[in-house]
Enzyme design. Structure first.
Site, PDB file in Angstrom:
ATOM      1  N   PRO A  11      22.219 -47.609 -14.892  1.00 32.33           N
ATOM      2  CA  PRO A  11      23.150 -47.025 -15.851  1.00 32.33           C
ATOM      3  C   PRO A  11      24.617 -47.259 -15.518  1.00 32.33           C
ATOM      4  O   PRO A  11      25.035 -47.165 -14.362  1.00 32.33           O
ATOM      5  CB  PRO A  11      22.822 -45.533 -15.819  1.00 32.33           C
ATOM      6  CG  PRO A  11      22.019 -45.321 -14.591  1.00 32.33           C
ATOM      7  CD  PRO A  11      21.326 -46.614 -14.304  1.00 32.33           C
ATOM      8  N   ASN A  12      25.341 -47.550 -16.577  1.00 32.29           N
ATOM      9  CA  ASN A  12      26.798 -47.714 -16.573  1.00 32.29           C
ATOM     10  C   ASN A  12      27.267 -49.040 -15.994  1.00 32.29           C
ATOM     11  O   ASN A  12      28.457 -49.360 -16.071  1.00 32.29           O
ATOM     12  CB  ASN A  12      27.500 -46.538 -15.860  1.00 32.29           C
ATOM     13  CG  ASN A  12      27.261 -45.232 -16.579  1.00 32.29           C
ATOM     14  OD1 ASN A  12      27.520 -45.132 -17.776  1.00 32.29           O
ATOM     15  ND2 ASN A  12      26.719 -44.243 -15.891  1.00 32.29           N
ATOM     16  N   ARG A  19      36.288 -50.521 -16.029  1.00 31.04           N
ATOM     17  CA  ARG A  19      36.849 -49.274 -15.482  1.00 31.04           C
ATOM     18  C   ARG A  19      36.643 -49.278 -13.977  1.00 31.04           C
ATOM     19  O   ARG A  19      35.801 -49.991 -13.452  1.00 31.04           O
ATOM     20  CB  ARG A  19      36.129 -48.050 -16.078  1.00 31.04           C
ATOM     21  CG  ARG A  19      36.478 -47.781 -17.531  1.00 31.04           C
ATOM     22  CD  ARG A  19      35.934 -46.425 -17.968  1.00 31.04           C
ATOM     23  NE  ARG A  19      36.304 -45.373 -17.032  1.00 31.04           N
ATOM     24  CZ  ARG A  19      35.452 -44.467 -16.537  1.00 31.04           C
ATOM     25  NH1 ARG A  19      34.193 -44.478 -16.865  1.00 31.04           N
ATOM     26  NH2 ARG A  19      35.863 -43.559 -15.697  1.00 31.04           N
ATOM     27  N   TYR A  24      34.712 -50.982  -8.107  1.00 31.26           N
ATOM     28  CA  TYR A  24      33.664 -51.927  -8.504  1.00 31.26           C
ATOM     29  C   TYR A  24      34.161 -53.339  -8.792  1.00 31.26           C
ATOM     30  O   TYR A  24      33.359 -54.225  -9.088  1.00 31.26           O
ATOM     31  CB  TYR A  24      32.922 -51.381  -9.730  1.00 31.26           C
ATOM     32  CG  TYR A  24      32.249 -50.049  -9.465  1.00 31.26           C
ATOM     33  CD1 TYR A  24      31.262 -49.935  -8.485  1.00 31.26           C
ATOM     34  CD2 TYR A  24      32.611 -48.908 -10.168  1.00 31.26           C
ATOM     35  CE1 TYR A  24      30.655 -48.716  -8.226  1.00 31.26           C
ATOM     36  CE2 TYR A  24      32.003 -47.687  -9.923  1.00 31.26           C
ATOM     37  CZ  TYR A  24      31.029 -47.601  -8.946  1.00 31.26           C
ATOM     38  OH  TYR A  24      30.433 -46.402  -8.695  1.00 31.26           O
ATOM     39  N   ASN A  75      19.938 -52.991  -8.598  1.00 24.82           N
ATOM     40  CA  ASN A  75      20.997 -52.008  -8.379  1.00 24.82           C
ATOM     41  C   ASN A  75      20.677 -50.853  -9.319  1.00 24.82           C
ATOM     42  O   ASN A  75      21.004 -50.904 -10.513  1.00 24.82           O
ATOM     43  CB  ASN A  75      22.378 -52.585  -8.686  1.00 24.82           C
ATOM     44  CG  ASN A  75      23.470 -51.558  -8.402  1.00 24.82           C
ATOM     45  OD1 ASN A  75      23.190 -50.380  -8.221  1.00 24.82           O
ATOM     46  ND2 ASN A  75      24.713 -52.007  -8.359  1.00 24.82           N
ATOM     47  N   ALA A  78      23.204 -44.894 -10.461  1.00 21.37           N
ATOM     48  CA  ALA A  78      23.056 -43.469 -10.133  1.00 21.37           C
ATOM     49  C   ALA A  78      21.602 -43.080  -9.867  1.00 21.37           C
ATOM     50  O   ALA A  78      21.330 -42.136  -9.108  1.00 21.37           O
ATOM     51  CB  ALA A  78      23.635 -42.618 -11.258  1.00 21.37           C
ATOM     52  N   ASP A  88       8.469 -45.132  -7.267  1.00 27.34           N
ATOM     53  CA  ASP A  88       7.023 -45.281  -7.491  1.00 27.34           C
ATOM     54  C   ASP A  88       6.714 -46.614  -8.175  1.00 27.34           C
ATOM     55  O   ASP A  88       5.742 -47.289  -7.824  1.00 27.34           O
ATOM     56  CB  ASP A  88       6.480 -44.125  -8.335  1.00 27.34           C
ATOM     57  CG  ASP A  88       6.398 -42.817  -7.566  1.00 27.34           C
ATOM     58  OD1 ASP A  88       6.496 -42.841  -6.321  1.00 27.34           O
ATOM     59  OD2 ASP A  88       6.231 -41.763  -8.213  1.00 27.34           O
ATOM     60  N   GLU A  99      17.635 -54.124  -2.611  1.00 29.67           N
ATOM     61  CA  GLU A  99      18.504 -53.127  -3.251  1.00 29.67           C
ATOM     62  C   GLU A  99      19.960 -53.555  -3.019  1.00 29.67           C
ATOM     63  O   GLU A  99      20.344 -53.842  -1.884  1.00 29.67           O
ATOM     64  CB  GLU A  99      18.227 -51.772  -2.594  1.00 29.67           C
ATOM     65  CG  GLU A  99      19.085 -50.628  -3.078  1.00 29.67           C
ATOM     66  CD  GLU A  99      18.775 -49.328  -2.307  1.00 29.67           C
ATOM     67  OE1 GLU A  99      17.781 -49.282  -1.522  1.00 29.67           O
ATOM     68  OE2 GLU A  99      19.544 -48.370  -2.476  1.00 29.67           O
ATOM     69  N   HIS A 101      24.086 -52.627  -3.805  1.00 28.19           N
ATOM     70  CA  HIS A 101      25.156 -51.751  -4.301  1.00 28.19           C
ATOM     71  C   HIS A 101      26.481 -52.458  -4.148  1.00 28.19           C
ATOM     72  O   HIS A 101      26.761 -53.035  -3.086  1.00 28.19           O
ATOM     73  CB  HIS A 101      25.182 -50.420  -3.538  1.00 28.19           C
ATOM     74  CG  HIS A 101      23.919 -49.655  -3.716  1.00 28.19           C
ATOM     75  ND1 HIS A 101      23.608 -49.015  -4.891  1.00 28.19           N
ATOM     76  CD2 HIS A 101      22.862 -49.494  -2.895  1.00 28.19           C
ATOM     77  CE1 HIS A 101      22.410 -48.481  -4.781  1.00 28.19           C
ATOM     78  NE2 HIS A 101      21.928 -48.755  -3.586  1.00 28.19           N
ATOM     79  N   ARG A 108      31.141 -43.237   0.742  1.00 32.02           N
ATOM     80  CA  ARG A 108      31.548 -42.464  -0.436  1.00 32.02           C
ATOM     81  C   ARG A 108      31.032 -41.020  -0.329  1.00 32.02           C
ATOM     82  O   ARG A 108      30.736 -40.544   0.752  1.00 32.02           O
ATOM     83  CB  ARG A 108      31.043 -43.186  -1.699  1.00 32.02           C
ATOM     84  CG  ARG A 108      31.651 -44.599  -1.822  1.00 32.02           C
ATOM     85  CD  ARG A 108      31.231 -45.282  -3.093  1.00 32.02           C
ATOM     86  NE  ARG A 108      31.742 -44.580  -4.265  1.00 32.02           N
ATOM     87  CZ  ARG A 108      31.358 -44.848  -5.514  1.00 32.02           C
ATOM     88  NH1 ARG A 108      30.444 -45.807  -5.751  1.00 32.02           N
ATOM     89  NH2 ARG A 108      31.867 -44.173  -6.527  1.00 32.02           N
ATOM     90  N   ARG A 112      25.846 -39.712  -2.458  1.00 30.69           N
ATOM     91  CA  ARG A 112      25.474 -41.129  -2.621  1.00 30.69           C
ATOM     92  C   ARG A 112      24.840 -41.703  -1.352  1.00 30.69           C
ATOM     93  O   ARG A 112      24.436 -42.865  -1.324  1.00 30.69           O
ATOM     94  CB  ARG A 112      26.697 -41.971  -2.978  1.00 30.69           C
ATOM     95  CG  ARG A 112      27.313 -41.621  -4.315  1.00 30.69           C
ATOM     96  CD  ARG A 112      28.415 -42.601  -4.684  1.00 30.69           C
ATOM     97  NE  ARG A 112      29.321 -42.019  -5.648  1.00 30.69           N
ATOM     98  CZ  ARG A 112      29.129 -42.032  -6.978  1.00 30.69           C
ATOM     99  NH1 ARG A 112      28.063 -42.609  -7.486  1.00 30.69           N
ATOM    100  NH2 ARG A 112      30.006 -41.475  -7.793  1.00 30.69           N
TER     101      ARG A 112
HETATM  102  O1  CA2 Z   1      27.942 -49.215  -5.721  1.00 27.65           O
HETATM  103  C1  CA2 Z   1      27.054 -49.356  -6.573  1.00 27.65           C
HETATM  104  O2  CA2 Z   1      26.665 -50.448  -6.963  1.00 27.65           O
HETATM  105  C2  CA2 Z   1      26.436 -48.121  -7.221  1.00 27.65           C
HETATM  106  O3  CA2 Z   1      25.036 -48.375  -7.405  1.00 27.65           O
HETATM  107  C3  CA2 Z   1      27.123 -47.958  -8.559  1.00 27.65           C
HETATM  108  C4  CA2 Z   1      26.732 -46.696  -9.308  1.00 27.65           C
HETATM  109  C5  CA2 Z   1      26.843 -45.465  -8.404  1.00 27.65           C
HETATM  110  O4  CA2 Z   1      26.326 -44.341  -9.090  1.00 27.65           O
HETATM  111  C6  CA2 Z   1      26.079 -45.656  -7.108  1.00 27.65           C
HETATM  112  O5  CA2 Z   1      26.283 -44.508  -6.298  1.00 27.65           O
HETATM  113  C7  CA2 Z   1      26.588 -46.871  -6.365  1.00 27.65           C
HETATM  114  C8  CA2 Z   1      27.644 -46.477 -10.524  1.00 27.65           C
HETATM  115  C9  CA2 Z   1      27.613 -47.617 -11.493  1.00 27.65           C
HETATM  116  C10 CA2 Z   1      28.656 -47.363 -12.524  1.00 27.65           C
HETATM  117  O6  CA2 Z   1      29.353 -48.553 -12.720  1.00 27.65           O
HETATM  118  C11 CA2 Z   1      30.553 -48.499 -13.352  1.00 27.65           C
HETATM  119  C12 CA2 Z   1      31.259 -49.663 -13.360  1.00 27.65           C
HETATM  120  C13 CA2 Z   1      32.480 -49.702 -13.971  1.00 27.65           C
HETATM  121  C14 CA2 Z   1      32.978 -48.579 -14.606  1.00 27.65           C
HETATM  122  C15 CA2 Z   1      32.253 -47.417 -14.596  1.00 27.65           C
HETATM  123  C16 CA2 Z   1      31.026 -47.372 -13.974  1.00 27.65           C
END
Ligand code: CA2
Length: 149
Positions: A11-12, A19, A24, A75, A78, A88, A99, A101, A108, A112
């Site tokens: 997600p996201n 953003r 990121y 990846n 969340a 599972d 995996e 990230h 962080r 997390r």
């Molecule tokens: O560091 C990573 O790749 C994470 O998997 C990214 C997740 C976060 O919840 C994990 O703890 C670590 C969040 C992905 C959201 O990605 C965005 C990218 C740009 C703008 C907003 C969100």
């Protein structure tokens, strides 16, 4: 025949590059997929990428990879920190799982620091930004017996 790697993003991550560039980076998810496709050509791998904001869709994608993909790069975003369902599903997949990230989740917030997926992952790459996906493919090339030099 080229080994097939499914690259799954949670997600996201569709917002990547739009953003929070300080965390990121500036590259979009399409950029990441293009990078992976280019490297896959060199490594003699076939990559198939998908992204979903929905836990069940990710579970379905992992189940669909059974008997089709040789390896998974995931990846879970969340869902890393919450999803026994994704763990599972990965446990029912036979090949290597890496995996990835973008950020170093251990640097962080405390929530997390724990990953359900790490209990299944053969390797975990965190904090290398978008290069983490490429590092995962290089490692899989070695594990799957392809070229990695
Ligand atoms: O560091 C990573 O790749 C994470 O998997 C990214 C997740 C976060 O919840 C994990 O703890 C670590 C969040 C992905 C959201 O990605 C965005 C990218 C740009 C703008 C907003 C969100």
């Amino acid at each position: 025949m080229a080994a097939t790697v499914h690259i799954l993003n949670g997600p996201n991550l569709n917002l990547l590059g739009q953003r929070e560039p300080d965390i990121y980076g500036h590259e979009t998810l399409d950029d990441v997929v293009r990078r992976c496709e280019a490297l896959a050509l060199e490594l003699d791998l076939t990559v198939i990428a998908m992204q979903s904001n929905h836990e069940g869709a990710l579970v379905d994608a992992i189940q669909s990879a059974r008997g089709v993909a040789d390896a998974i790069v995931i990846n879970p975003a969340a869902y890393t920190h919450t999803s026994v369902a994704i763990l599972d599903a990965l446990n029912a997949f036979d090949g290597p799982v890496i995996e990835v990230h973008l950020s170093n989740i251990h640097k962080r917030e405390a929530f997390r620091h724990h990953s359900f997926v790490s209990a299944r992952a053969d390797a975990v790459i965190a904090g290398c930004g978008v290069q983490g996906y490429e590092l995962a493919l290089i490692r899989l090339s070695r594990l799957l017996g392809g070229r990695d030099d």
